[in-house]
Structure formats: structure tokens, C-alpha cells
Design a protein around this motif. Sequence first.
Motif, PDB file in Angstrom:
ATOM      1  N   LYS A  23      77.494  19.708 -50.983  1.00  0.00           N
ATOM      2  CA  LYS A  23      77.474  20.884 -50.100  1.00  0.00           C
ATOM      3  C   LYS A  23      78.539  21.902 -50.508  1.00  0.00           C
ATOM      4  O   LYS A  23      78.357  23.111 -50.336  1.00  0.00           O
ATOM      5  CB  LYS A  23      77.701  20.459 -48.647  1.00  0.00           C
ATOM      6  N   ALA A 127      84.093  28.324 -43.399  1.00  0.00           N
ATOM      7  CA  ALA A 127      83.040  27.797 -42.525  1.00  0.00           C
ATOM      8  C   ALA A 127      82.166  26.788 -43.268  1.00  0.00           C
ATOM      9  O   ALA A 127      81.782  25.749 -42.713  1.00  0.00           O
ATOM     10  CB  ALA A 127      82.182  28.944 -41.991  1.00  0.00           C
ATOM     11  N   THR A 128      81.858  27.078 -44.532  1.00  0.00           N
ATOM     12  CA  THR A 128      81.061  26.156 -45.349  1.00  0.00           C
ATOM     13  C   THR A 128      81.824  24.856 -45.575  1.00  0.00           C
ATOM     14  O   THR A 128      81.260  23.759 -45.498  1.00  0.00           O
ATOM     15  CB  THR A 128      80.723  26.800 -46.704  1.00  0.00           C
ATOM     16  N   LEU A 130      84.215  23.560 -43.660  1.00  0.00           N
ATOM     17  CA  LEU A 130      84.317  22.812 -42.408  1.00  0.00           C
ATOM     18  C   LEU A 130      82.998  22.126 -42.066  1.00  0.00           C
ATOM     19  O   LEU A 130      82.979  20.953 -41.663  1.00  0.00           O
ATOM     20  CB  LEU A 130      84.731  23.754 -41.277  1.00  0.00           C
ATOM     21  N   LEU A 131      81.875  22.830 -42.240  1.00  0.00           N
ATOM     22  CA  LEU A 131      80.571  22.240 -41.937  1.00  0.00           C
ATOM     23  C   LEU A 131      80.291  21.054 -42.850  1.00  0.00           C
ATOM     24  O   LEU A 131      79.767  20.021 -42.399  1.00  0.00           O
ATOM     25  CB  LEU A 131      79.472  23.291 -42.088  1.00  0.00           C
ATOM     26  N   ALA A 132      80.647  21.171 -44.129  1.00  0.00           N
ATOM     27  CA  ALA A 132      80.429  20.063 -45.070  1.00  0.00           C
ATOM     28  C   ALA A 132      81.242  18.836 -44.662  1.00  0.00           C
ATOM     29  O   ALA A 132      80.757  17.704 -44.732  1.00  0.00           O
ATOM     30  CB  ALA A 132      80.794  20.500 -46.486  1.00  0.00           C
ATOM     31  N   ILE A 134      82.249  18.067 -41.584  1.00  0.00           N
ATOM     32  CA  ILE A 134      81.660  17.512 -40.363  1.00  0.00           C
ATOM     33  C   ILE A 134      80.402  16.714 -40.697  1.00  0.00           C
ATOM     34  O   ILE A 134      80.195  15.607 -40.182  1.00  0.00           O
ATOM     35  CB  ILE A 134      81.345  18.641 -39.360  1.00  0.00           C
ATOM     36  N   GLU A 135      79.566  17.255 -41.572  1.00  0.00           N
ATOM     37  CA  GLU A 135      78.337  16.549 -41.945  1.00  0.00           C
ATOM     38  C   GLU A 135      78.654  15.246 -42.672  1.00  0.00           C
ATOM     39  O   GLU A 135      77.954  14.240 -42.497  1.00  0.00           O
ATOM     40  CB  GLU A 135      77.451  17.454 -42.801  1.00  0.00           C
ATOM     41  N   PHE A 180      72.632  20.058 -39.848  1.00  0.00           N
ATOM     42  CA  PHE A 180      73.588  19.481 -38.903  1.00  0.00           C
ATOM     43  C   PHE A 180      72.907  18.655 -37.816  1.00  0.00           C
ATOM     44  O   PHE A 180      73.284  17.509 -37.560  1.00  0.00           O
ATOM     45  CB  PHE A 180      74.415  20.609 -38.268  1.00  0.00           C
ATOM     46  N   TRP A 181      71.897  19.221 -37.161  1.00  0.00           N
ATOM     47  CA  TRP A 181      71.282  18.537 -36.022  1.00  0.00           C
ATOM     48  C   TRP A 181      70.505  17.307 -36.458  1.00  0.00           C
ATOM     49  O   TRP A 181      70.481  16.290 -35.749  1.00  0.00           O
ATOM     50  CB  TRP A 181      70.376  19.506 -35.253  1.00  0.00           C
TER      51      TRP A 181
END
Length: 363
Positions: A23, A127-128, A130-132, A134-135, A180-181
Amino acid sequence: MSRRITFPHAGDYHLAIGHLFRKLGYEVIIAPKTSQRALDLGEKFAPEQACLPFKLTLGNLIEAIEEGANVVAMVGGRTGMCRLAFYSELYKKILTENGFEVEFVPLKLKKEFWLAVKNHLPELKPATFLLALIEMLLKMRGLEAIRSGYLDHHPREASPGACHRLVQQMKVELQEVEGFWEILGFPKKVRREFKKIPLRENPDLITVGYLGEFFMTIDQFGTHRIEEYLGALGVRVVPADGFSDFFIGSFKLLKVFDRFLPTHKHQVHKLAKPFLNLVIGGHAVESIGQSIWFAKNGIDGVIHVYPFGCMPEIVATSILPTVSEAHEIPILSLCFDEQTGEAGIRTRVEAFVDMIRRKKAGY
């Protein structure tokens, strides 16, 4: 230059860590499955006194470098109270001295991880990133749901091999799932699929807690597949915290929560205090406190695993007999190094299981 990143195997958690780096924009090189060759390579290049996890993970890295990796991501690096803190520096020294030219990225929830990745990928947005992260943590939870389902259902499966086949299927699906979901909902899907497996009555079913040095508790090769063997003996295994808990535990804010809120980790540390009222590194306090938690929650016995030379777990091993006597729960400590034989481990595990069954039967 193309950055081809690799990292050691840690059970099946390479699936989640690989997702993180894909990611972020790296080309990911997964080392071959941990094998005798990886151990032989680790033995060849590691200091003789190094623990089994160090040798196995070093072997993983060398095999991945042979396949083209030029960046290594590693948990640890200069902080912490366990020798894990020095792994990155030792890897760097050993690999450099033996002609392996690689860069290192510290894999932990700290600013230096962001800075190292940003240096490689200047266009990466926070943001990318942080999202990576979390995933990745959510995929770790998915892997833990798969493991939990397997350990719970394997001793009672009506059709031998059904759980193993489902585990392989779920791992493939977890590796492929995106968004994410979808990743967030994956553990629920895993539990739903395991509920479909037909179960048989097992009047001899016993439940054993499984804990110790965190790498050994999630690595199957180094422990001669104890979890699988216990299931074949009709034993339901309840593991202690997974790798996601270890990884999240490096986040300072959560350490504050653990200190002041009634989290599971806080309870475990509180239970350990009468026996070890000092953090000595590694997972020694957790091994003691979790053993007591198992005793208080109806678990029939505890298996404690650790690598030879792991000082925190050696201290825990000296205390656990007192815990066993005080809380009337059988505890078996198993030490592993590269010389440990599968037959000897299985003999001790089988005798331990027989002893628990006789105890429950009133003999």
C-alpha cells in the motif's frame, strides 16, 4: 533504484506486513517459508549465543535478499528492554560484513518509521501512510481470528483436515481482500465460516493456555508445530496475546491506557505482581500474569514456550512452578534451540496432556 523490501516471517503475519508495504508503494519480496535451510543460514552467520528467533529471522532475510530484496524492515531498533531492541543493529552489522548490501527500515509505531519510509517515497502522503498502518493492524486481527478458529475447532472437527483446508482458504482471501471496511469485517467472516464446520462430541476435550516469548508462540517451525499436535491430541488451545497486541503495545499512548484503565494487559500485570513486581524485559511479567489469568478462567493447564538464552523467560520459568502450586494449575515449560528434537517435545507434550486428563478424572 527500485525499493524491493522484505521482512522476517513471524508466523503468518508476513501477510499483513506485506499488505502495509504494498500500500505504501514498495515492491514486496516475501522470503520462502521458514525451513531448515533458513535455520542453517541463520546458524552460519549469527553469533553462537543468539536465540532461535534471531537465527530463524536472519535466515529469512538472507533467503529474501538472495531473491532480490534490497531493503529490510525489522521490528526493534535501539529501544526496548529485550535483545529484540538490538536485532536491527545486529542484522545490519552481520549482513554488511558478509557482503549483503541492503537498507534498513524500522517497523514500529514511531516517528522514525514514517521518516525512513518518507525518505524512500517522497510523494507519500500522511493519510495514505496512516491508512496503510491501520489496514495492516486489521489484517493482523484477521489472521488472529483464523488462528483462533482453527485452535478452537480442530480438536473437534468431524471430518479430519476440514479446519486446515479452511485456514488455507481464509489466508488466501485475507491476502486478496482490499478496502478498509472489507478488511474490518473479515474476522466476522472467518468466525462465520468456522461455524459451518461439522463438529463431533469429544468427551476427553481439555483446554490448554499457550504463552511465552511472543515469537515462539506464533512460529510453527521453531516449535515443531505444537499447536497442530495438541489439536490432534484433542486439546483446545487458547493463545495469549497475538502479534497485533505486541505491535500496538509500542504506541506510547496505549501504554498510558494500560496503566490506568482495566485493560486485559493491566489485569495480567496486576495478577503477576505478587510473584514478579518488576518489569524485567521481554514477556516475563505477561507469562506469569497470563498463567494466573488462565487458572482463574477455567483453563486446565498451561504450556510455556521460550528460546534457549531468553533471560526474561528464564526468570519466568523459575517462578512458574510457584504459580502452578499457588493456583493449582499444571504448567509445562518448553525450551527451544536449533538442537531441539521434535520427538522429545512431542513426548513431553503428550505426557503433560495425559497428566491433565488423569487429574480431571480424579486419579
